[in-house]
Write a protein that holds these residues in place. Sequence first.
Motif, PDB file in Angstrom:
ATOM      1  N   GLY A   1      -1.453  -5.582  20.754  1.00  0.00           N
ATOM      2  CA  GLY A   1      -0.550  -5.773  19.625  1.00  0.00           C
ATOM      3  C   GLY A   1      -1.225  -5.747  18.268  1.00  0.00           C
ATOM      4  N   HIS A   2      -2.531  -5.545  18.227  1.00  0.00           N
ATOM      5  CA  HIS A   2      -3.265  -5.554  16.955  1.00  0.00           C
ATOM      6  C   HIS A   2      -3.094  -4.243  16.171  1.00  0.00           C
ATOM      7  N   LEU A   3      -3.362  -4.356  14.861  1.00  0.00           N
ATOM      8  CA  LEU A   3      -3.532  -3.196  13.984  1.00  0.00           C
ATOM      9  C   LEU A   3      -5.027  -2.994  13.804  1.00  0.00           C
ATOM     10  N   PHE A   4      -5.506  -1.797  14.129  1.00  0.00           N
ATOM     11  CA  PHE A   4      -6.925  -1.483  13.919  1.00  0.00           C
ATOM     12  C   PHE A   4      -7.063  -0.695  12.626  1.00  0.00           C
ATOM     13  N   VAL A   5      -7.945  -1.188  11.743  1.00  0.00           N
ATOM     14  CA  VAL A   5      -8.209  -0.509  10.472  1.00  0.00           C
ATOM     15  C   VAL A   5      -9.532   0.235  10.603  1.00  0.00           C
ATOM     16  N   ALA A   6      -9.481   1.558  10.516  1.00  0.00           N
ATOM     17  CA  ALA A   6     -10.687   2.393  10.650  1.00  0.00           C
ATOM     18  C   ALA A   6     -11.359   2.526   9.286  1.00  0.00           C
ATOM     19  N   MET A   7     -12.502   1.856   9.138  1.00  0.00           N
ATOM     20  CA  MET A   7     -13.224   1.846   7.858  1.00  0.00           C
ATOM     21  C   MET A   7     -14.397   2.818   7.899  1.00  0.00           C
ATOM     22  N   LYS A   8     -14.584   3.550   6.804  1.00  0.00           N
ATOM     23  CA  LYS A   8     -15.772   4.410   6.686  1.00  0.00           C
ATOM     24  C   LYS A   8     -16.896   3.571   6.081  1.00  0.00           C
ATOM     25  N   GLY A   9     -17.632   2.874   6.944  1.00  0.00           N
ATOM     26  CA  GLY A   9     -18.681   1.964   6.481  1.00  0.00           C
ATOM     27  C   GLY A   9     -19.926   2.692   6.024  1.00  0.00           C
TER      28      GLY A   9
ATOM     29  N   ILE B   1       0.845  -1.201   0.000  1.00  0.00           N
ATOM     30  CA  ILE B   1       0.000   0.000   0.000  1.00  0.00           C
ATOM     31  C   ILE B   1       0.882   1.252   0.000  1.00  0.00           C
ATOM     32  N   LYS B   2       0.258   2.383  -0.290  1.00  0.00           N
ATOM     33  CA  LYS B   2       1.014   3.646  -0.356  1.00  0.00           C
ATOM     34  C   LYS B   2       0.477   4.624   0.687  1.00  0.00           C
ATOM     35  N   PRO B   3       1.066   4.614   1.891  1.00  0.00           N
ATOM     36  CA  PRO B   3       0.613   5.557   2.928  1.00  0.00           C
ATOM     37  C   PRO B   3       0.881   7.007   2.509  1.00  0.00           C
ATOM     38  N   THR B   4      -0.013   7.899   2.883  1.00  0.00           N
ATOM     39  CA  THR B   4       0.200   9.331   2.617  1.00  0.00           C
ATOM     40  C   THR B   4       0.946   9.978   3.784  1.00  0.00           C
ATOM     41  N   HIS B   5       0.879   9.325   4.965  1.00  0.00           N
ATOM     42  CA  HIS B   5       1.562   9.889   6.141  1.00  0.00           C
ATOM     43  C   HIS B   5       1.710   8.795   7.202  1.00  0.00           C
ATOM     44  N   ILE B   6       2.866   8.765   7.873  1.00  0.00           N
ATOM     45  CA  ILE B   6       3.085   7.808   8.962  1.00  0.00           C
ATOM     46  C   ILE B   6       3.632   8.556  10.173  1.00  0.00           C
ATOM     47  N   THR B   7       3.020   8.306  11.311  1.00  0.00           N
ATOM     48  CA  THR B   7       3.512   8.868  12.583  1.00  0.00           C
ATOM     49  C   THR B   7       3.779   7.708  13.529  1.00  0.00           C
ATOM     50  N   GLY B   8       5.046   7.557  13.943  1.00  0.00           N
ATOM     51  CA  GLY B   8       5.367   6.485  14.885  1.00  0.00           C
ATOM     52  C   GLY B   8       6.282   5.439  14.286  1.00  0.00           C
TER      53      GLY B   8
ATOM     54  N   ALA C   1      -4.481  -1.802  20.825  1.00  0.00           N
ATOM     55  CA  ALA C   1      -3.975  -1.637  19.451  1.00  0.00           C
ATOM     56  C   ALA C   1      -2.627  -0.918  19.465  1.00  0.00           C
ATOM     57  N   HIS C   2      -1.639  -1.474  18.753  1.00  0.00           N
ATOM     58  CA  HIS C   2      -0.318  -0.845  18.665  1.00  0.00           C
ATOM     59  C   HIS C   2      -0.200   0.072  17.448  1.00  0.00           C
ATOM     60  N   ALA C   3      -1.128  -0.106  16.478  1.00  0.00           N
ATOM     61  CA  ALA C   3      -1.077   0.705  15.262  1.00  0.00           C
ATOM     62  C   ALA C   3      -2.491   0.939  14.736  1.00  0.00           C
ATOM     63  N   ILE C   4      -2.659   2.071  14.056  1.00  0.00           N
ATOM     64  CA  ILE C   4      -3.951   2.457  13.476  1.00  0.00           C
ATOM     65  C   ILE C   4      -3.746   2.736  11.989  1.00  0.00           C
TER      66      ILE C   4
ATOM     67  N   THR D   1       1.406   3.775  16.530  1.00  0.00           N
ATOM     68  CA  THR D   1       1.784   4.203  15.182  1.00  0.00           C
ATOM     69  C   THR D   1       0.529   4.450  14.362  1.00  0.00           C
ATOM     70  N   TYR D   2       0.496   5.605  13.693  1.00  0.00           N
ATOM     71  CA  TYR D   2      -0.661   5.963  12.859  1.00  0.00           C
ATOM     72  C   TYR D   2      -0.227   5.950  11.394  1.00  0.00           C
ATOM     73  N   VAL D   3      -0.937   5.185  10.587  1.00  0.00           N
ATOM     74  CA  VAL D   3      -0.651   5.104   9.155  1.00  0.00           C
ATOM     75  C   VAL D   3      -1.860   5.648   8.407  1.00  0.00           C
ATOM     76  N   GLN D   4      -1.640   6.756   7.698  1.00  0.00           N
ATOM     77  CA  GLN D   4      -2.743   7.401   6.975  1.00  0.00           C
ATOM     78  C   GLN D   4      -2.681   6.998   5.507  1.00  0.00           C
ATOM     79  N   VAL D   5      -3.843   6.616   4.948  1.00  0.00           N
ATOM     80  CA  VAL D   5      -3.936   6.247   3.528  1.00  0.00           C
ATOM     81  C   VAL D   5      -5.128   6.972   2.908  1.00  0.00           C
ATOM     82  N   ALA D   6      -5.143   7.018   1.571  1.00  0.00           N
ATOM     83  CA  ALA D   6      -6.259   7.682   0.878  1.00  0.00           C
ATOM     84  C   ALA D   6      -7.551   6.904   1.066  1.00  0.00           C
TER      85      ALA D   6
END
Length: 485
Positions: free
Chosen positions: A36-44, A10-17, A61-64, A78-83
């Motif tokens: 230790g999970h990664l939580f994926v925030a979906m716009k349902g 994937i191509k993150p637009t911004h990463i913090t952490g 959660a260790h990452a979003i 850690t926050y990973v921002q994607v389009a």
Amino acid sequence: MKLNELLKNIKPTHITGDTEVEITGVNIDSRRIKNGHLFVAMKGTQVDGHRFIPKAIESGAHAILCEDLPEELKDGVTYVQVASTEDAVGKVATLFYGDPSKKLKLVGVTGTNGKTTIATLLYNMFRKMGHKCGLMSTVCNYIDGEPIPADHTTPDPIELNELLGRMVDAGCEYAFMECSSHAIAQKRIGGLKFTGGIFTNLTRDHLDYHKTFENYRNAKKAFFDGLPKTAFAITNADDKNGMVMVQNTKATVKTYSVRGVADFKARILECHFEGMYLEIDGHEVGVQFIGKFNVSNLLAVYGAAVMLGKKPEDILVVMSTLHSVSGRLEPVRSPEGFTAIVDYAHTPDALENVLNAIHEVLNGKGRVITVCGAGGNRDKGKRPLMAQEAVKQSDVVIITSDNPRFEDPQDIINDMEAGLNTQQMKKVVTIVDRKEAIKAACQMAKKGDVILVAGKGHENYQEIKGVKHHFDDKEVLHEIFGTKA
């Protein structure tokens, strides 16, 4: 697995952490997040998962993975921002579960009607041929015989990859899955590697979600657009959208037809309620199915098996032993000499197909009594069309409840009746209570008649005001007949 490994596709637009953080699980449901999970925030379509980022962090959660960064960023997360998280989640889940679809021969089935039948018959056929297989369908998911309850036609990308991973671990060689239009549009199958795809047909459905027929068609077409050169695409040449589906695919295209020239062809030689005699590509075979639409389904199964390397004669031997899927043209015999047929038909086209199949066998020797309704909180436009189709091919129609969900059943019935004129209404009886409607049909029927109980098929519940109450059309019929299910 390290977070940076999960982000490879994937191509993150911004990463913090810290992207070197260890990830022990991936989830889109904050209630299932563990340390230790990664939580994926979906716009349902109903709820925005971004609202639950704080809860996910609280649960460990260790990452979003998100589209919109929260105002407050927590230390150590850690926050990973994607389009688009919708686009990214399938690719992330595929990597986390070890790219399981690469280790299977995965065949997807899409279209309005026939998906469950085709996927299930392929699963049953290949198991009878001695292979370990997986199945993902509306009725139930299976890992080589082990049932896994199904909540959706196609699970979310994380559940899907987890399920495929379990199939690989169980030694499965093949997996067959229904690919719904919702799943394709929402990229739930993103990142999966398909060996083949099958198109059944396209008629009006799910316009409450897709809004236009073109959007619905394009969602189905996107599945074939995404198939690789190494895959096969089998399409129904008898459907006007059959060739549209495959016009941009890179896959090897094959066609099937019961009406014209195609790679895989069939015709009906004889038809009874117990089954049909068919000619498929020059070979005669007896099958335990009825109806032209089932001939199309069987042709799709035959074509896929051929493309997967099986010999035609071996395919036909196994095909002769296969039974219909639960709740699809399933007969329940009455002691009084009439037949009730339970079918999932919940679109105008499916209802037309089932009623045609019944008339092909009846050949004018008996009446048809149809019990049907329409689902609440779904495409209202198909309600009058359902009523019209039922009246056109039935001697009596009893309009009743299906799954009213949060609507008043009488309002749904009124919508159905709005499509009928005064003359057509003479054939119609309205009984809101579904059990009473089925009872009334049985009281009307005489020896040689056929009752079609349509709309719910395999479902063993009725959804009313958000609550699922136990209700099984087959159980009701057996209770009325005093027979064993």
